[in-house]
Design a protein around this motif. Structure first.
Motif, PDB file in Angstrom:
ATOM      1  N   ASP A 524     -25.614  31.895   4.677  1.00  0.00           N
ATOM      2  CA  ASP A 524     -26.153  30.735   5.401  1.00  0.00           C
ATOM      3  C   ASP A 524     -25.083  29.892   6.078  1.00  0.00           C
ATOM      4  OD1 ASP A 524     -28.844  31.071   5.217  1.00  0.00           O
ATOM      5  OD2 ASP A 524     -29.180  29.646   3.601  1.00  0.00           O
ATOM      6  N   ARG A 527     -25.477  28.034   9.480  1.00  0.00           N
ATOM      7  CA  ARG A 527     -26.267  26.815   9.670  1.00  0.00           C
ATOM      8  C   ARG A 527     -25.405  25.646  10.159  1.00  0.00           C
ATOM      9  NH1 ARG A 527     -31.340  27.479   7.934  1.00  0.00           N
ATOM     10  NH2 ARG A 527     -31.759  29.118   6.400  1.00  0.00           N
ATOM     11  N   HIS A 534     -29.228  30.978  12.908  1.00  0.00           N
ATOM     12  CA  HIS A 534     -28.097  30.798  11.997  1.00  0.00           C
ATOM     13  C   HIS A 534     -27.525  32.136  11.546  1.00  0.00           C
ATOM     14  CE1 HIS A 534     -30.949  31.492   8.605  1.00  0.00           C
ATOM     15  NE2 HIS A 534     -29.863  31.836   7.950  1.00  0.00           N
ATOM     16  N   SER A 538     -23.669  33.083  11.007  1.00  0.00           N
ATOM     17  CA  SER A 538     -23.189  33.599   9.725  1.00  0.00           C
ATOM     18  C   SER A 538     -22.427  34.898   9.916  1.00  0.00           C
ATOM     19  CB  SER A 538     -24.374  33.816   8.773  1.00  0.00           C
ATOM     20  OG  SER A 538     -25.040  32.602   8.505  1.00  0.00           O
TER      21      SER A 538
END
Length: 915
Positions: A524, A527, A534, A538
């Protein structure tokens, strides 16, 4: 206990009311005007940026003046020379902090037993209360003598606690002084053990409700970890343990440092300021900082960011920073006072070496003592800064916790965790060793994160610190969510529930835990990158980290696969038709190998459980297992064998159904298998297929009787282990049936999880709905089923049904949106690329009763059919996928029709919520 030696002096403006010059109505008007003027002044100060405690104290002083004036006016009106009682503030009011929506807690301290009061004193109490009530104040009050207060305090710890925070507002000073003296002697001096146990239980129960973290998506500013109640606990415990409720005395006694005091006071003030704004905005005592209120507060506090999302992120980072300080320092102080040990999250299985009975041990510049690790001296990191990494390996293998001294020393050496430190091979290898100890990783990463080490060593993860997530099904901040995913992975080591054996086995079979843990840390991180998806961010950060940590080959490939696809398993299982072989083939092409499939299934299990405590439920589990079984078979056996196996399974199912049903049904059985699409049999058990056949037979009999021109057959099949019921509806292909069915289900607050529609070659349609209660339980209540059926029949008979006549609107948690609230990400997307034979409609919208009815109605009005649907609702947000076709079961190729449909769907889901 707060002491005030003199009563508040009534305001000069209230003198006419006190002196008896005014009539009762005029006196009330003057009191009202005084409060309105005072509260407007305080609100203006708040809007100008005054501190939270300053505003709460100003309101407390305002109420003091009012109550003192009311008491004086009432005494004079009754021709009493001096007040026979004392008006004492308790609770938050007693602490001299009164937020805008808070109750006024008053103790009428009486000169004698409350049961033996003269009529004049009774009337005095009543008149004061009536004035306050008539002015609209919420007053929590009690009338007791000194002896009664002492008895209540000794009998009940909540009363004891409330009387710790008392302050004379007005009235008999001598009476109040006698009370404080007796309370000191007879309560504070005696009941300490029971009181401290009450504080311990309060901490535990509140922290448990908050999942032992400050990083909740929607925290309670008063009760959650790091909230106002923590500060109050410190004051109460300090009062009992040290005799003083002055928090600055804790610095003098070297229990806390000056910097800790500053962080506590700043946090306390900030939380009061937030609570003040919540109360002002909602015009009531609101303590939960919901998603929409976060935007309200961020805007009111004038955060400079241009978009509401960025303002909210900045505000919530400040909120979490302050509550983290409050939570940490509360735990440390409670440890010092021996009230509560720091909450330890660890697995039940550890290396036997961690159980060595050594009270004291010295190694590598550290000292282990009583389960904690201490620095041998203050220069250990100056001598060798790479001990900063080895420290955490020591805490892992010896099962140690960081001592307060160690935490302070690490904080003093944050600057040592620099670029050369991150690139050094020795540190990389130590970090890898930490991540290779299956089941013992989460605790260490939490240690690293709490002390600020992890985000400095892995800046990719550090950017997630206190980052609020805007997906509504997440309960935690991005960093806390990631750590909880790793918690879930570690917990599998000693999970004895047979239901999770498959994930335990997958974890056991993982040959490279380092790659799995790193992928969880990274999944994550995008984000924080401010990119549309996202996952893309990542993936970019994963490439960067792999390069820095010198990760190559198959390990790098596995990390990138898991990060790139960490939502693929969940999205496929919850949005695609898993009975369709083409869906399985497409998913298998992404997985490539059974090992990738197993690893991603395990990853998805951890990721889902890490979003919220109840995120993994029977329905999701059944879908995921179905997808895993089908894809594994496809990968292991190949497409041709997989297709043959489906046909073989169908023939085997036919035999099982024939055995289960009587001979008289043999014709019905053969017709059903000949006329029904193959997907209707995939992953079905014989008893369910027999229910299909019985439903069709019942429909045909109803049609043959001629009694019902709109014949149908309804059957319920409970699946308690999976948390839902299957509703089987056999009918002819009449589109309005689907609309009205959804309307009838919604009228009983029945949640639709998914819907499958299978049309036989003779025109009979089997509608299979998986439905549950709002608590993800089967619809087993007979009355609910009967009411649903009655409503459905009524709707079928009506020519122009109105859904609003049958539906009760639910109050949605995102209701009452304004420009200062977080917007719900609403979208409707139509595509011909996601399915070989259907056009897909992907919906994300604020959920409301009747939404699915409106979606189906839009499809029907366009002359189209719905062949399949995946319905999913997460925390008030609907995420649905409809698979639609033309009347001849083909994709929609007309671009004008697609454009028109997309516009209609977007208008439909953007419709404002109404009461």
């Amino acid at each position: 206990m707060s002491h005030s030696s003199t009563s508040e002096t009534p305001a000069i403006s209230l003198e006419p009311a006190i002196s008896g010059q005014l009539s009762p109505d005029e006196r009330m008007g003057l009191f009202q005007q005084f409060i309105e003027n005072g509260q407007q002044t305080i609100l203006a100060q708040h809007r100008e940026g005054a501190g939270g405690v300053e505003i709460a104290e100003a309101r407390s002083h305002l109420i003091d003046t009012l109550i003192a004036s009311i008491l004086e006016a009432t005494i004079r009106a009754q021709k009493i020379e001096t007040s026979p009682m004392a008006l004492v503030a308790t609770g938050g009011y007693g602490r001299n902090t009164l937020n805008p929506g808070s109750d006024i807690d008053l103790l009428f301290l009486l000169p004698r037993s409350s049961s033996k009061l003269p009529k004049k004193i009774q009337e005095l109490v009543q008149r004061i209360l009536y004035v306050l009530w008539d002015m609209g104040f919420k007053v929590g009050y009690s009338c007791r003598s000194i002896a009664e207060c002492i008895i209540e305090a000794r009998a009940d710890q909540q009363n004891f606690t409330s009387l710790l925070d008392t302050r004379l507002v007005a009235g008999n000073e001598l009476l109040y002084e006698r009370f404080t003296a007796r309370f000191e002697k007879e309560c504070l001096g005696k009941n300490q053990i029971a009181f401290l146990e009450t504080r311990r239980q309060d901490l535990r129960s509140r922290y448990k409700k908050s999942s032992y973290t400050v990083f909740l998506q929607e925290p309670n500013v008063k009760e959650s970890c790091g909230g106002l109640r923590d500060y109050q606990n410190i004051l109460w415990v300090a009062r009992v343990k040290t005799g003083s409720q002055d928090i600055e005395k804790l610095v003098e006694e070297k229990i806390i440092t000056p910097s800790t005091l500053l962080e506590l006071q700043e946090a306390y003030d900030f939380l009061h300021r937030v609570r003040n704004e919540l109360h002002y905005h909602t015009e009531k005592s609101t303590d939960i900082l919901t998603l929409q209120l976060q935007g309200v507060v961020a805007t009111a506090f004038r955060y400079p960011q241009k978009s509401i999302l960025r303002r909210t992120e900045a505000f919530m980072r400040d909120y979490y920073r302050h509550t983290r300080h409050m939570y940490r320092h509360t735990n440390s102080i409670m440890e010092t006072f021996k009230i509560e040990d720091e909450q330890i999250a660890e697995t039940g299985l550890r290396s036997y070496l961690t159980f060595r009975k050594k009270n004291r041990e010295e190694f590598d510049g550290f000292v282990a003592r009583n389960g904690r690790i201490y620095p041998a001296n203050q220069d250990i990191f100056k001598e060798d800064k790479h001990r900063l990494m080895r420290l955490f390996q020591h805490t892992q293998v010896r099962n140690l916790r960081l001592s307060p001294q160690m935490r302070r020393l690490i904080a003093n050496h944050w600057k040592e965790i620099d670029r050369p430190f991150r690139y050094l091979k020795a540190n990389r290898e130590t970090f890898q060793a930490i991540l290779e100890r299956k089941g013992e990783v989460a605790r260490i990463l939490r240690q690293m994160h709490r002390i600020g080490f992890l985000g400095r060593y892995l800046p990719e993860f550090g950017a997630l610190d206190c980052l609020v997530q805007h997906e509504f099904f997440h309960r935690y901040t991005a960093d806390e969510h990631t750590l909880r995913c790793i918690d879930e992975l570690d917990k599998l080591i000693d999970n004895s529930n047979p239901r999770f054996d498959i994930f335990k086995r997958f974890f056991h079979e993982i040959v490279d835990p380092y790659a799995l843990y790193l992928a969880l840390i990274l999944h994550d991180t995008g984000r924080s990158e401010n990119v549309r998806e996202h996952i893309d961010g990542s993936a970019m950060l994963a490439v960067k980290l792999c390069s820095r940590l010198q990760i190559k080959g198959s390990r790098r490939a596995l990390i990138m696969f898991l990060v790139d696809n960490h939502l693929t398993f969940w999205r496929t299982a919850t949005t695609k038709n898993l009975e369709d072989p083409e869906v399985i083939a497409e998913f298998a092409a992404i997985m490539k190998t059974p090992e990738n499939l197993d690893a991603l299934f395990l990853f998805t299990y951890c990721d889902t459980n890490g979003t919220a405590p109840d995120a993994w439920n029977g329905w999701k589990e059944s879908l995921m297992l179905q997808l895993h079984i089908a894809t594994r078979r496809f990968l292991v056996e190949g497409r041709e064998t997989y297709t043959k196996k489906l046909n073989t399974d169908r023939q085997s199912l036919l035999k099982d159904v024939t055995k289960l049903m009587k001979d008289e049904h043999s014709k019905d059985i053969k017709q059903h298998f000949d006329r029904t699409p193959a997907a209707a049999f995939a992953y079905r058990e014989a008893h369910f297929i027999s229910s299909q056949i019985q439903a069709v037979r019942s429909l045909l009999e109803s049609e043959a009787s001629g009694k019902n021109g709109d014949a149908m057959s309804v059957k319920w099949i409970d699946q308690p282990q999976k948390g839902y019921s299957e509703l089987l509806l056999a009918t002819r292909n009449r589109p309005l049936h689907l609309e009205k069915l959804c309307c009838a289900l919604a009228s009983e607050q029945i949640n639709i999880l998914s819907a499958d529609l299978f049309t036989r070659t003779d025109g009979i349609v089997l509608n299979i709905f998986r439905v549950c209660t709002t608590n993800f339980e089967p619809i087993s209540n007979t009355s609910t089923r009967k009411r649903f059926l009655a409503t459905f029949n009524e709707l079928l008979e009506s020519q122009n049904h109105k859904p609003e006549d049958y539906l009760k609107r639910k109050t949605n948690f995102l209701k009452k949106r304004t420009e200062s609230t977080l917007p719900v990400p609403v979208r409707a997307n139509i595509s011909n690329l996601l399915h070989p034979t259907c056009t897909t409609v992907e919906i994300q919208a604020l959920d409301r009763i009747g939404l699915l009815h409106d979606l189906f109605q839009t499809v029907n009005e366009a002359g189209l059919d719905t062949s399949h649907a995946r319905i999913c609702t997460e925390k008030g947000v609907a995420m649905d996928t409809l698979y639609i076709t033309t009347g001849d079961q083909k994709k929609i190729e007309d671009p004008e029709l697609i454009c028109s449909l997309e516009e209609k769907f977007n208008q439909l889901i953007s419709r404002p919520e109404t009461s």
